[in-house]
Each structure stands twice: as C-alpha cells, then as structure tokens.
Scaffold this motif. Sequence first.
Motif, PDB file in Angstrom:
ATOM      1  N   GLN A  44      31.341  35.682  13.210  1.00 15.73           N
ATOM      2  CA  GLN A  44      32.519  34.861  13.478  1.00 15.73           C
ATOM      3  C   GLN A  44      33.227  35.418  14.703  1.00 15.73           C
ATOM      4  O   GLN A  44      33.291  36.621  14.890  1.00 15.73           O
ATOM      5  N   PRO A  71      36.718  34.771  16.032  1.00 21.47           N
ATOM      6  CA  PRO A  71      38.070  34.216  16.152  1.00 21.47           C
ATOM      7  C   PRO A  71      38.753  34.740  17.411  1.00 21.47           C
ATOM      8  O   PRO A  71      38.336  35.741  17.990  1.00 21.47           O
ATOM      9  N   LYS A  97      41.592  30.114  20.021  1.00 20.21           N
ATOM     10  CA  LYS A  97      40.853  29.345  19.023  1.00 20.21           C
ATOM     11  C   LYS A  97      41.695  29.140  17.766  1.00 20.21           C
ATOM     12  O   LYS A  97      41.654  28.088  17.141  1.00 20.21           O
ATOM     13  N   ASN A  98      42.489  30.155  17.410  1.00 23.69           N
ATOM     14  CA  ASN A  98      43.279  30.046  16.194  1.00 23.69           C
ATOM     15  C   ASN A  98      44.624  29.362  16.406  1.00 23.69           C
ATOM     16  O   ASN A  98      45.339  29.119  15.444  1.00 23.69           O
TER      17      ASN A  98
END
Lengths: 125, 202
Positions: free
Chosen positions: A39, A41, A45-46
């Motif tokens: 993953q 993050p 992106k968040n």
Amino acid sequence: MGAEKHPYLFLLVFFVMALGFAVGPLILAALWAKFVSPQKPGNVKNSTYECGLESKGDAWVAFKSEYYLYAILFLVFDVETIFLLPFAVAFTGLSVGAILAMLIFVLLLVEGLAWAWVKGVLTWK
Amino acid sequence: MDEGLKSELTKQGIYVVKLEQLYNWGRSNSVWPLGFGLACCAIEMIAASMARFDLSRFGAEVFRPSPRQADLMIVAGTVTKKMAPQVVRLYNQMPEPKYVIAMGACAISGGPFKQGYNVLKGIDRYIPVDVHIPGCPPRPEALIHAFMTLQRKIDAQKVFGPDRAHHFDADKPSEFPIPLYGEHDLVPAKNPNVWEPAVVVR
C-alpha cells in the motif's frame, strides 16, 4: 447413511458458504496487499477529493438543519391520520380503557404540535 | 513450460497459464478510466466509449467520476499551466496500479499551442505517461489502438522479481510533486525524475 440429518442443516451450510463468499475475497485482498502489492498512502492521496483542487477549510462544520421541524409536524399529522381513522370506525364498540389510551396517544401528538406552535414554526415569515 | 507442449495442449482445448498471466489478463481487460476531458480530444474519447466504437469491448467503458475508483487517466486535450497542478493531483489521488494515456498533440507536447505562454509542453513533464497518441485530435480508432497497446503493456508486467511493475515495488513513488504557480511559469518546470528534455544532436 449413518446419523439422521438435521432438517435445518442446509441453512447452516448456506450461511457458511455465504460468509465464505463475503469474507474470502477480503482475506485474499488483505494477503495480496500484505505480501505482494504494498500500500502506498500519501498526503495528497488521502486528502479530500475536490475535483483536483485543494479543499479549503474543514468539512466538519456545524450544519443547521431546519428541515427537522417539518419532519416532526408531518409525523404528528401522519401518525394521527393513520390511527384516528380505525379509532373513529371502532369508536362505539371500544371499552373505556381503550378510549383513555387513545386519548393519551392523541395528547402526546398534540404536545408535539403545541411545541412547534410555541416555537413559532406555524407562523409564515 | 515447454512451448511445444503448451501449443499441443492448447490444440486440445487445455490452456496452461502462469498465475501472473491470469492476473494480468484479468486486470488488462477491466481497466476503468477516469472521466476526465480537457479539450476537443475529450469529444473523441467520448465517441470511443459510445456505441459506434464501443470501448466496452475492451472492458474499459466504466468511466469513473472519482480518481479513487479509476485505473487509467486519459489526458484528453490541452493541458494549460493553470490546469496542470490539478491533473497531477488527480493522478496522485488514483490508487495503484495506475496508467496514463496522453491523448493528442497537446497532451504529449503542447501541440499547436506549444509556443503559447500558458500551455504545458506535454503532461509527461510531471507524471509518467504509458502511451502517447499523436493526432489533432486522434480518431477514436487511435485511442482504441493506444488502449490495446496499454493492454499489451499490462499483460507483460511482472509480479515478482527485480523488474516487477512499479506498483509492486514499495520504494517506487506513487505520488509525484505537484507544481505550483510561479511568477512566469510553473515551479518546477518539470519533474527531472520523470522527464528530461531530449538531447538534440546536430
């Protein structure tokens, strides 16, 4: 065949199968993410999606909901209508206890109306 | 596996594939593009997704309105310098694995507006582009060809090993720096990790 099958055994089988179909892919996806596809993050992106623009301010603001007053008034008259018609149809055959219970019920609804009246909702501005 | 034996089995209706091939086959046939048009190329992109050209034959008709659900960004049109940070931000918000098709002369190089003060000279200055399509605008067939090229690229991607696809590598970046509006140009004017100007040899 040996032991007698329980008549509801198939329900258990269905449940286990359904659970497997629902949870199995999630477990596979988690394993895939853990061992193969890491993953990634990140801050952008968040962040909140705003059509590519940076979002300004906080989304967690107090929102004044005006509509709940109309919802309460609607509920008062809606519930009253549903219960008053059968009440009126069966009125002559009811016992004293039933009539008292119904009056208390109507009183509760009228309280809601009175509360809205005092709050000034019924005045058109 | 021996190619001859594989071919012999295929003739008998038995297909032998690696798990990697099955995985790539699945995802190359369900690429979901981001619904994202910048200029006239977007019209051709829309035409490609409609009944006459029917991009859904390739499993790519599901244009998503949110980058969170999209695998493919089709940069369809002129990227102005005003718009470039938003394009990069949308790309950053897409989950891995993600791919980019730069559609049309403007998206790959600035096109007819290359000398203009406000047009970015190719989106590949900021984000890695997988397939470039020339044309002004490219016909839907060209987009379909680019899409099939992308499918071949996905099919060839490795899952394990040192040359595996970048989304399997935790060290490869998933986000790219978003340029800021400077006094005369975007700052920085390019991402040197992604793009270097071609060396002209005379």
